[in-house]
Design a protein around this motif. Structure first.
Motif, PDB file in Angstrom:
ATOM      1  N   THR A 119       6.394 -10.322  19.864  1.00 37.35           N
ATOM      2  CA  THR A 119       6.415 -11.336  18.809  1.00 37.35           C
ATOM      3  C   THR A 119       6.648 -10.702  17.439  1.00 37.35           C
ATOM      4  O   THR A 119       6.007  -9.720  17.079  1.00 37.35           O
ATOM      5  CB  THR A 119       5.074 -12.108  18.788  1.00 37.35           C
ATOM      6  OG1 THR A 119       4.873 -12.723  20.056  1.00 37.35           O
ATOM      7  CG2 THR A 119       5.083 -13.186  17.709  1.00 37.35           C
ATOM      8  N   GLU A 166       2.543 -16.440  28.754  1.00 34.15           N
ATOM      9  CA  GLU A 166       3.680 -15.737  28.158  1.00 34.15           C
ATOM     10  C   GLU A 166       4.674 -15.380  29.254  1.00 34.15           C
ATOM     11  O   GLU A 166       4.300 -15.212  30.426  1.00 34.15           O
ATOM     12  CB  GLU A 166       3.221 -14.485  27.420  1.00 34.15           C
ATOM     13  CG  GLU A 166       2.388 -13.544  28.269  1.00 34.15           C
ATOM     14  CD  GLU A 166       1.749 -12.437  27.466  1.00 34.15           C
ATOM     15  OE1 GLU A 166       2.442 -11.831  26.628  1.00 34.15           O
ATOM     16  OE2 GLU A 166       0.554 -12.174  27.681  1.00 34.15           O
ATOM     17  N   THR A 167       5.929 -15.294  28.888  1.00 38.11           N
ATOM     18  CA  THR A 167       6.947 -14.918  29.851  1.00 38.11           C
ATOM     19  C   THR A 167       7.026 -13.405  29.995  1.00 38.11           C
ATOM     20  O   THR A 167       6.571 -12.663  29.122  1.00 38.11           O
ATOM     21  CB  THR A 167       8.325 -15.457  29.416  1.00 38.11           C
ATOM     22  OG1 THR A 167       8.636 -14.955  28.109  1.00 38.11           O
ATOM     23  CG2 THR A 167       8.334 -16.982  29.382  1.00 38.11           C
ATOM     24  N   SER A 184       5.747  -8.116  28.572  1.00 36.28           N
ATOM     25  CA  SER A 184       5.269  -9.465  28.276  1.00 36.28           C
ATOM     26  C   SER A 184       5.772  -9.881  26.904  1.00 36.28           C
ATOM     27  O   SER A 184       5.779  -9.080  25.967  1.00 36.28           O
ATOM     28  CB  SER A 184       3.738  -9.503  28.299  1.00 36.28           C
ATOM     29  OG  SER A 184       3.246  -9.119  29.570  1.00 36.28           O
ATOM     30  N   SER A 185       6.190 -11.131  26.785  1.00 38.38           N
ATOM     31  CA  SER A 185       6.844 -11.581  25.552  1.00 38.38           C
ATOM     32  C   SER A 185       5.924 -11.525  24.343  1.00 38.38           C
ATOM     33  O   SER A 185       6.378 -11.298  23.218  1.00 38.38           O
ATOM     34  CB  SER A 185       7.357 -13.019  25.735  1.00 38.38           C
ATOM     35  OG  SER A 185       6.291 -13.898  26.061  1.00 38.38           O
ATOM     36  N   ARG A 186       4.627 -11.669  24.545  1.00 35.24           N
ATOM     37  CA  ARG A 186       3.709 -11.743  23.406  1.00 35.24           C
ATOM     38  C   ARG A 186       3.657 -10.432  22.631  1.00 35.24           C
ATOM     39  O   ARG A 186       3.441 -10.431  21.424  1.00 35.24           O
ATOM     40  CB  ARG A 186       2.308 -12.146  23.883  1.00 35.24           C
ATOM     41  CG  ARG A 186       1.429 -12.732  22.767  1.00 35.24           C
ATOM     42  CD  ARG A 186       0.167 -13.351  23.351  1.00 35.24           C
ATOM     43  NE  ARG A 186      -0.667 -13.929  22.315  1.00 35.24           N
ATOM     44  CZ  ARG A 186      -0.587 -15.175  21.879  1.00 35.24           C
ATOM     45  NH1 ARG A 186       0.325 -15.989  22.378  1.00 35.24           N
ATOM     46  NH2 ARG A 186      -1.408 -15.628  20.942  1.00 35.24           N
ATOM     47  N   ASP A 220      14.421 -13.529  29.859  1.00 36.14           N
ATOM     48  CA  ASP A 220      13.236 -13.881  30.645  1.00 36.14           C
ATOM     49  C   ASP A 220      13.494 -13.683  32.132  1.00 36.14           C
ATOM     50  O   ASP A 220      14.556 -14.054  32.646  1.00 36.14           O
ATOM     51  CB  ASP A 220      12.841 -15.339  30.395  1.00 36.14           C
ATOM     52  CG  ASP A 220      12.233 -15.549  29.023  1.00 36.14           C
ATOM     53  OD1 ASP A 220      11.758 -14.557  28.433  1.00 36.14           O
ATOM     54  OD2 ASP A 220      12.219 -16.703  28.547  1.00 36.14           O
TER      55      ASP A 220
END
Length: 294
Positions: free
Chosen positions: A243, A167-168, A238-240, A252
């Motif tokens: 979501t 993940e970014t 963290s991108s996750r 990012d």
């Protein structure tokens, strides 16, 4: 000395308090005190002394606690081996699976995974220990768990590992922001694990000469996320974890070459653990799990 005695010593050493230990062991405090008295009489040594601040172990008691940890671990291994022998005959997947899981993974990924696995293998039970990734890595290294799920590139020699997903790391804000203005904008900071904090701090040092303007500090990443959603500042997350959240602007983080900064989540386990059907089945299940749909 029997199994229960070793268990009593280990719990009491961890709690340093007779009342708390008795509650955990589901016995009365007089019963616990009486059992300790019998142990001391049997061995002919003083194991503990009672002080105003709780229980203190004598040198002999400290040695017995070390022996207790070894005895309990040996007993657990014997149980697992015996169960595995019978399972190999019937090819049944059953028993208790011990998992060490990072806090984020436990909150966002694990419940659904265990639900699906339990549907496929209804006779499997779970013992789950959660914590920071560095501590979870230590659990698998010490063989306190069969499998661990770790966020970040921690690692130990001698462990097998499987990459689950990447993940970014991104700047998240309710309003559109100019990244060059970041040092002057209110940032919501949270307590993350060591590797993530280092990754973010190093990125900041490469891009800005002045320190960030931390307007709010919180303990949990979920709290940070909610504050960002409510427009109280930006967060670096963290991108996750973001979501499915709408109306949030994401940028990012990238290195000096323009490559996105990635955070990886791994599954770690020991080769010899695959001798147990329940571990082998779970590892195979995770290796074939579709993370994109989760």
């Amino acid at each position: 000395m029997d199994y229960r005695d070793w268990e009593i010593l280990k719990v009491l050493y961890n709690q340093k308090n007779l009342t708390k230990a008795a509650r955990i062991l589901f016995i009365t405090q007089p019963g616990l005190t009486n059992r300790l008295k019998h142990m001391q009489e049997e061995l002919g040594v003083k194991i503990i002394t009672r002080e105003s601040r709780g229980v203190h172990f004598t040198p002999q008691g400290e040695y017995l606690v070390h022996c207790a940890e070894e005895a309990l671990a040996h007993y657990q291994k014997i149980k697992e081996n015996v169960r595995n022998m019978s399972k190999n005959v019937s090819n049944e997947v059953a028993g208790t699976l011990k998992l060490g899981v990072s806090n984020f993974f436990a909150n966002y990924e694990l419940p659904y995974i265990l639900k699906l696995f339990k549907m496929q293998y209804p006779h499997v039970e779970f013992k789950v220990i959660t914590g920071w990734s560095r501590d979870v890595t230590q659990l698998i290294h010490n063989k306190d768990v069969h499998i661990s799920f770790v966020r970040g590139d921690y690692g130990w020699r001698g462990l097998l590992k499987h990459l689950l997903f990447e993940e970014t790391i991104c700047i998240a804000s309710k309003e559109e922001i100019d990244i060059t203005d970041l040092p002057h904008l209110p940032r919501i900071d949270y307590r993350g694990d060591y590797l993530l904090k280092s990754l973010i701090d190093n990125w900041w040092a490469e891009n800005y000469a002045q320190a960030p303007f931390i307007s709010i500090e919180v303990d949990q990443v979920d709290t940070c996320k909610e504050m960002v959603i409510n427009g109280l500042g930006y967060g670096i997350l963290s991108s996750r974890i973001l979501t499915g959240i709408e109306d949030i602007r994401l940028i990012d983080l990238t290195d000096q070459k323009g490559n996105p900064l990635l955070r990886r989540t791994w599954m770690y386990y020991h080769q010899e653990s695959l001798e147990w059907n329940v571990v082998k089945a779970f590892v195979h299940f995770i290796e074939n799990f579709d993370w994109k749909d989760n």
